[in-house]
Design a protein around this motif. Structure first.
Motif: not given
Length: 240
Positions: A12-16, A40-42, A44-51, A157-161
């Protein structure tokens, strides 16, 4: 292979993330370190198109994938393994793998060949192939989650924790397996991890993220500098 340039993203309006630059060369393991809340997780999600990406570019194998949907990026060879919710708990191990192979070309023979390769890497999954995912141990579930992603032979592969919540012995085994996957399938890995020692043991280069910005990039041979950087961030976080 993967190039991230000037990437900003958030919720939303919160930039990470703020103007992040990052690269993952072909067939390399790259670590992404930082404290909780660093973004960090954000990333990965941005790279994958989730964010959604609000600024900058994501380029994969020469194609601009900045605003691509996750299924489009998966079809190009990127697979994302989130920290949680990464298996189908009511389905058996083999049913989970079959879902991971939905886009696998070659029909039942290709599936059988690929599952055979997965079971060679994770023999415990062969033993548990008829068990529902919900009864697996934490380590076994992580193995299954990674295996689901591997079913379509991704190049990144994007591996999150992946080690979150695992015992020290299981953490070491899991990281040994990630390195084995990398060597056997020539898969590039972008690894988000809190276990710094294990990440530095298998990665070749490392980025450190602080409040959504890259504050360090270097080889794992610079371990002392990486540790000092993380300790300083931890001290600043404690004072803040």
């Amino acid at each position: 292979m993967l190039e991230v340039r000037g990437l900003s993203a958030g919720y939303g309006n919160f930039q990470v993330l703020h103007q992040v630059d990052l690269e993952v060369p072909p067939r390399r393991i790259v670590g992404l370190l930082g404290h909780n809340g660093a973004g960090k997780s954000t990333l990965l999600k941005a790279v994958f198109g989730v964010v959604p990406v609000t600024e900058g570019r994501v380029v994969f194998s020469g194609s601009d994938t900045t605003h691509g949907r996750p299924f489009q990026k998966a079809s190009l060879g990127i697979r994302f393994v989130p920290q949680e919710g990464n298996t189908f708990p009511t389905l058996s191990v083999e049913e989970n793998l079959r879902l991971g192979a939905v886009k696998l070309d070659g029909g039942s023979h290709a599936f059988a060949d690929r599952v055979g390769e997965i079971y060679e890497i994770f023999p415990i999954l062969r033993e548990r192939r008829l068990a529902p995912a919900r009864v697996l141990s934490g380590g076994e579930r992580q193995m299954l989650a990674i295996s689901i992603a591997l079913m379509t032979s991704p190049t990144l592969l994007l591996l999150d924790e992946p080690s979150s919540g695992l015992s020290p012995i299981m953490v070491q085994r899991l990281f040994d397996t990630i390195r084995q996957i990398h060597e056997r399938f020539q898969t590039a890995v972008l690894l988000v991890e809190q276990n710094v020692n294990e990440a530095l043991r298998i990665a070749e280069t490392v980025y450190v993220l602080e409040e959504g910005r890259i504050v360090f990039h270097g080889g794992v041979h610079e371990k002392e500098q990486i540790i000092r950087k993380l300790w300083r961030l931890a001290a600043d976080q404690a004072r803040g």
